[in-house]
Design a protein around this motif. Structure first.
Motif, PDB file in Angstrom:
ATOM      1  N   ILE A 289       0.839  -1.208   0.000  1.00 25.85           N
ATOM      2  CA  ILE A 289       0.000   0.000   0.000  1.00 25.85           C
ATOM      3  C   ILE A 289       0.870   1.253   0.000  1.00 25.85           C
ATOM      4  O   ILE A 289       0.607   2.223  -0.717  1.00 25.85           O
ATOM      5  N   ALA A 290       1.937   1.225   0.794  1.00 19.93           N
ATOM      6  CA  ALA A 290       2.851   2.373   0.846  1.00 19.93           C
ATOM      7  C   ALA A 290       3.525   2.592  -0.511  1.00 19.93           C
ATOM      8  O   ALA A 290       3.671   3.727  -0.972  1.00 19.93           O
ATOM      9  N   ASP A 291       3.935   1.510  -1.163  1.00 18.47           N
ATOM     10  CA  ASP A 291       4.576   1.618  -2.481  1.00 18.47           C
ATOM     11  C   ASP A 291       3.588   2.081  -3.550  1.00 18.47           C
ATOM     12  O   ASP A 291       3.950   2.846  -4.453  1.00 18.47           O
ATOM     13  N   LEU A 292       2.367   1.605  -3.456  1.00 13.60           N
ATOM     14  CA  LEU A 292       1.349   1.990  -4.440  1.00 13.60           C
ATOM     15  C   LEU A 292       1.118   3.497  -4.412  1.00 13.60           C
ATOM     16  O   LEU A 292       0.942   4.133  -5.467  1.00 13.60           O
ATOM     17  N   ASP A 293       1.149   4.072  -3.232  1.00  7.97           N
ATOM     18  CA  ASP A 293       0.992   5.522  -3.092  1.00  7.97           C
ATOM     19  C   ASP A 293       2.128   6.246  -3.809  1.00  7.97           C
ATOM     20  O   ASP A 293       1.913   7.231  -4.519  1.00  7.97           O
TER      21      ASP A 293
ATOM     22  N   GLN B  76       2.015  -0.379 -10.938  1.00  8.42           N
ATOM     23  CA  GLN B  76       0.707  -0.099 -10.343  1.00  8.42           C
ATOM     24  C   GLN B  76      -0.203  -1.327 -10.398  1.00  8.42           C
ATOM     25  O   GLN B  76      -0.822  -1.714  -9.395  1.00  8.42           O
ATOM     26  N   ALA B  77      -0.252  -1.960 -11.573  1.00  6.81           N
ATOM     27  CA  ALA B  77      -1.109  -3.138 -11.735  1.00  6.81           C
ATOM     28  C   ALA B  77      -0.636  -4.295 -10.842  1.00  6.81           C
ATOM     29  O   ALA B  77      -1.452  -4.995 -10.227  1.00  6.81           O
ATOM     30  N   THR B  78       0.681  -4.469 -10.756  1.00  4.70           N
ATOM     31  CA  THR B  78       1.247  -5.552  -9.945  1.00  4.70           C
ATOM     32  C   THR B  78       0.930  -5.348  -8.469  1.00  4.70           C
ATOM     33  O   THR B  78       0.500  -6.278  -7.769  1.00  4.70           O
ATOM     34  N   LEU B  79       1.132  -4.128  -7.984  1.00  6.01           N
ATOM     35  CA  LEU B  79       0.883  -3.828  -6.573  1.00  6.01           C
ATOM     36  C   LEU B  79      -0.598  -3.934  -6.237  1.00  6.01           C
ATOM     37  O   LEU B  79      -0.969  -4.408  -5.153  1.00  6.01           O
TER      38      LEU B  79
ATOM     39  N   ALA C 176       6.259   6.088 -17.743  1.00  6.74           N
ATOM     40  CA  ALA C 176       4.844   5.904 -17.448  1.00  6.74           C
ATOM     41  C   ALA C 176       4.422   4.453 -17.659  1.00  6.74           C
ATOM     42  O   ALA C 176       3.637   3.902 -16.884  1.00  6.74           O
ATOM     43  N   GLU C 177       4.971   3.811 -18.695  1.00  4.05           N
ATOM     44  CA  GLU C 177       4.648   2.407 -18.948  1.00  4.05           C
ATOM     45  C   GLU C 177       5.142   1.518 -17.805  1.00  4.05           C
ATOM     46  O   GLU C 177       4.453   0.595 -17.361  1.00  4.05           O
ATOM     47  N   VAL C 178       6.349   1.810 -17.328  1.00  3.64           N
ATOM     48  CA  VAL C 178       6.907   1.051 -16.199  1.00  3.64           C
ATOM     49  C   VAL C 178       6.045   1.248 -14.957  1.00  3.64           C
ATOM     50  O   VAL C 178       5.730   0.295 -14.232  1.00  3.64           O
ATOM     51  N   LEU C 179       5.653   2.481 -14.722  1.00  7.04           N
ATOM     52  CA  LEU C 179       4.827   2.791 -13.552  1.00  7.04           C
ATOM     53  C   LEU C 179       3.471   2.094 -13.619  1.00  7.04           C
ATOM     54  O   LEU C 179       2.939   1.636 -12.601  1.00  7.04           O
ATOM     55  N   LYS C 180       2.918   1.980 -14.821  1.00 12.55           N
ATOM     56  CA  LYS C 180       1.626   1.297 -14.972  1.00 12.55           C
ATOM     57  C   LYS C 180       1.748  -0.187 -14.659  1.00 12.55           C
ATOM     58  O   LYS C 180       0.842  -0.787 -14.067  1.00 12.55           O
TER      59      LYS C 180
END
Length: 363
Positions: free
Chosen positions: A132-136, A166-169, A159-163
């Motif tokens: 949860i902390a990482d997702l933020d 995000q999906a993984t977390l 942005a692609e890496v971040l997406k």
């Protein structure tokens, strides 16, 4: 190497920290007794240093060190401020690897925050808070990346890496389980310094009488979980580690032998941490000083020299290298040289664990 000890309250973190640091950090039988991260530096046990020290009659022996950070017990909701809140999560981001301490013993005299002992549930609770902390962090960075220039390929790639992160977390999976196809993507992810992207070493804390038991059902659960995710596990009894702090080297050896252990918890913790992070030590030796230097495996001689001083990397000429085992066997650098065991290595040489090196440089 910097290790952060995390876990639920009352799993033995501060007891272990007290033992390996030989300090008096408060450790009590109730949650939240650690109100700030306790930090300290531990010397890495390395018997090779004393051998070289005796050989060179050196004035100073300097071991490699491990920085240990004892972080307050996290609870469900920590990422939203529960318990002592997320103030401690920032300290976890600063470490190289996480030592996740898990309680693997029953004791009605020691309170468990969930009123029962279940190591896999405890691991899941901590992981969820870290996720949860990482997702933020990821979502805030994603919002900035989206504004960073729509036609900029670097921002688009980030942005692609971040997406993906995000999906993984959001699936409840730690970032370290992602296998990136491109090195650039892995570097983008690493730059975020995500807690769940760090390698994990599980410390299974057991009772004294169970420390040499290879069939502890709670430990076996942790080992199966770690194997599935590619992490490491070592079994430890924090209480034993606390007891052996005051013992002499000879008394400690006898005590561990009675328990059926070859090494103390600190030695096994550091060895596991080195293996987890792919670290090795090379050595420098002379009459003034014998010292161990920690580097990542696969580093070339100039970069290793740079760990001593940046000028040595910049002006690197060559390195005179002899394996510690050869030096130990012959008991003399000159004899090793006469036997052809001292090698001249250049800029492409990959440094090995136990190399005793003399760096030649010019600036």
């Amino acid at each position: 190497m910097k290790l952060g000890i995390v876990g639920l309250p009352n799993v033995g973190k501060s007891t272990l920290f007290n033992a390996i640091m030989q300090s008096e950090v408060e450790a009590s039988n109730y949650p939240f007794c650690t109100i700030s991260p306790n930090m300290g530096v531990v010397p890495v046990p390395d018997p090779r240093l004393q051998v070289l020290g005796d050989m060179y009659e050196t004035k100073s022996i300097v071991p490699a060190v491990v920085e240990m950070v004892d972080i307050a017990g996290l609870v469900k909701g920590a990422s939203q401020g529960e318990g002592l809140g997320n103030q401690f999560l920032s300290h976890i981001r600063e470490v190289d690897a996480i030592v996740h301490m898990v309680r693997c013993f029953e004791d009605e005299n020691i309170t468990h925050v969930h009123e029962s002992v279940d190591p896999l549930r405890d691991i899941e609770v901590i992981n969820l808070e870290l996720i949860i902390a990482d997702l933020d962090v990821v979502e805030r960075r994603l919002a900035k990346a989206g504004k960073g220039g729509k036609n900029d390929s670097i921002y688009k790639r980030e942005a692609e890496v971040l997406k993906v992160l995000q999906a993984t977390l959001k699936e409840g999976t730690c970032a370290r389980h992602i296998e990136w196809d491109m090195p650039e993507d892995a570097q983008h992810a690493e730059s975020l310094n995500l807690i769940t992207g760090k390698p994990v070493l599980y410390a299974a804390n057991v009772k004294e009488e169970e420390v040499a038991d290879t069939n502890n059902p709670l430990v076996l659960k942790v080992e199966a979980h770690a194997k599935e995710e590619g992490s490491k596990v070592f079994v430890i009894c924090a209480k034993i580690e606390q007891e052996i702090v005051a013992l002499s080297a000879e008394e400690k050896e006898m005590f561990l032998e009675e328990l059926g252990l070859e090494q103390g918890g600190l030695d096994r913790l550091i060895a596991a941490g080195y293996e987890l992070l792919g670290l090795i030590s090379f050595l420098t030796a002379g009459p003034k000083e014998v010292r161990a230097w920690t580097i990542r495996q696969g580093l070339k001689a100039p970069q290793a020299a740079g760990k001593i001083h940046s000028d040595m990397e910049r002006g690197f000429i060559r390195a005179e290298v002899v394996a510690f085992d050869d030096l130990d066997r012959l008991k003399s650098y000159n004899k090793a040289k006469e036997s052809g065991l001292v090698r001249i290595e250049g800029k492409e040489y990959l440094v090995k664990d136990g190399d005793v090196m003399l760096i030649r440089f010019n600036v």
